[in-house]
Design a protein around this motif. Structure first.
Motif, short mmCIF file in Angstrom:
data_model
loop_
_atom_site.label_atom_id
_atom_site.label_comp_id
_atom_site.label_asym_id
_atom_site.label_seq_id
_atom_site.Cartn_x
_atom_site.Cartn_y
_atom_site.Cartn_z
N VAL A 207 0.87 -1.18 0.00
CA VAL A 207 0.00 0.00 0.00
C VAL A 207 0.90 1.23 0.00
N TYR A 210 0.49 8.56 -1.38
CA TYR A 210 0.79 9.69 -2.26
C TYR A 210 0.38 10.97 -1.54
N VAL A 221 1.64 9.69 -9.75
CA VAL A 221 0.65 8.79 -9.15
C VAL A 221 0.74 7.41 -9.78
N ASP A 222 0.88 7.35 -11.08
CA ASP A 222 0.96 6.05 -11.75
C ASP A 222 2.18 5.27 -11.27
N ALA A 225 1.50 4.06 -7.61
CA ALA A 225 0.51 2.98 -7.50
C ALA A 225 0.92 1.70 -8.20
N ARG A 226 1.95 1.76 -9.02
CA ARG A 226 2.37 0.57 -9.76
C ARG A 226 2.83 -0.51 -8.80
N CYS A 228 1.21 -2.00 -6.59
CA CYS A 228 0.56 -1.91 -5.28
C CYS A 228 -0.86 -2.47 -5.36
N LEU A 231 -3.86 2.29 -2.32
CA LEU A 231 -3.22 3.60 -2.31
C LEU A 231 -3.92 4.49 -1.29
N LEU A 249 -6.65 9.71 -10.36
CA LEU A 249 -7.00 9.00 -9.14
C LEU A 249 -8.26 8.17 -9.33
N VAL A 252 -7.20 5.00 -11.00
CA VAL A 252 -6.57 4.10 -10.04
C VAL A 252 -7.62 3.46 -9.14
N VAL A 258 -8.60 3.08 -3.07
CA VAL A 258 -7.85 4.33 -2.87
C VAL A 258 -8.54 5.09 -1.74
N ARG A 300 -2.99 3.87 6.07
CA ARG A 300 -2.19 2.85 5.37
C ARG A 300 -2.13 1.57 6.18
#
Length: 324
Positions: A207, A210, A221-222, A225-226, A228, A231, A249, A252, A258, A300
């Motif tokens: 996790v 951002y 952001v990309d 989040a890759r 994961c 987020l 977002l 994602v 998220v 998180r």
């Protein structure tokens, strides 16, 4: 009466250039502890800076503390470093099912320094652990003679012995002379159904956090989040990001949970106060999950534990609705 004390290292175990103090050595150096009439069953774990702790190590301690409660301990105490204390305390709190308290503490000044606070914090932690007033409060952080709920406590200073505060609520209580005074009743505690994930699944559950910053186009952001499974967005104010970032977002959020939090350090994410692109209502409308009063670091912790335990998006949203 006896309590189990788990020593994990950290500043409280540091004494200048000498080897790290064991839990028994720390306890032996606490003036007045022998007058409390409580036996301290010390159990030394791997001594590491708290930055070296992991979810698995913390959950191992929680399980060991639960076994101590089953054996008749009146409470459990954890001594550790302060850098991650707000996160480990919250992780323990969401799975701690007992009426008996789990008390975490440490030190900001090591034993070789003038005004070392470790002994006072350990003494206060033991007082709280055996106090009837602490029963039912879950995991507690005791520092500087203050009692904080794990859910709300934060480390807000890098060096002060008064580093730990609860910005949204204030402390639950105080240790005054030999009395533990709980002055504010916390909300009704809820414990997650404890489906402890195995070590491999926990390690594979990632996790990311951002943090929204000024003049960021959102391309990062990309990357964040890759690879994961979840987020956490630490947004401006009540949960805002730049308008150009909102569609990213939303994309994602269509792939993974998220969670929207505030980076401010206190206060709640709003739901329907603002309506511009990138506002909280816009982001929630794109599928982000409202974290309420939980800060990014605790969000998180909760999200990773839920994902590793197999929770789906609806279960995750429901959990944040209850905990945030």
């Amino acid at each position: 009466m006896w309590v189990a004390l788990f020593a994990l290292g950290g500043t409280v175990s540091v004494a200048g250039d000498t080897p790290r103090l064991t839990g028994s050595q720390i306890v032996a150096g606490v003036p007045g502890l022998d007058r409390l009439g409580v036996r301290i069953d010390v159990r030394d774990g791997e001594a590491v800076p708290s930055s070296g702790l992991t979810f698995t190590k913390v959950l191992d301690v929680v399980d060991a503390a639960s076994r101590a409660i089953a054996e008749g301990a009146a409470a459990a105490i954890v001594l550790q470093g302060t850098d991650t204390l707000e996160e480990t305390a919250f992780l323990a709190d969401v799975v701690w099912p007992h009426e008996e308290p789990l008390v975490l503490t440490g030190a900001m000044r090591n034993a070789s320094l003038a005004g070392a606070d470790g002994p006072a914090n350990v003494l206060a932690a033991v007082r709280v652990a055996i106090a009837p007033e602490a029963r039912g409060l879950g995991a507690l952080v005791v520092f500087n003679d203050q009692v904080h709920a794990a859910r709300w406590v934060r480390k807000t200073n890098s060096t002060s012995t008064a580093a730990f505060v609860s910005p949204n609520t204030g402390p639950l209580g105080h240790v005054v002379e030999d009395r533990v005074r709980v002055l504010a009743a916390p909300p009704l505690r809820e414990v997650l159904p404890y489906r402890r994930p195995d070590t491999e699944r926990l390690a594979a559950t990632r996790v990311a956090v951002y943090t929204a910053v000024l003049d960021e186009d959102g391309s990062v952001v990309d990357d964040v989040a890759r690879n994961c499974q979840g987020l956490v967005v630490a947004g401006f104010g009540v949960g805002h990001v730049a308008g150009a970032l909102a569609p990213r977002l939303g994309e994602v959020a269509a792939r993974m949970p998220v969670v929207l939090t505030s980076r401010t350090g206190s206060g709640s994410v709003a739901r329907a106060t603002y309506r511009s692109p990138g506002s909280e209502s816009d982001l929630l409308g794109r599928g982000l999950i409202d974290a309420g009063l939980l800060d990014p670091w605790k969000a998180r912790v909760l999200l990773r534990l839920l994902l590793a335990g197999g929770a789906d998006r609806d279960e995750i949203a429901s959990a944040f609705g209850r905990w945030g």
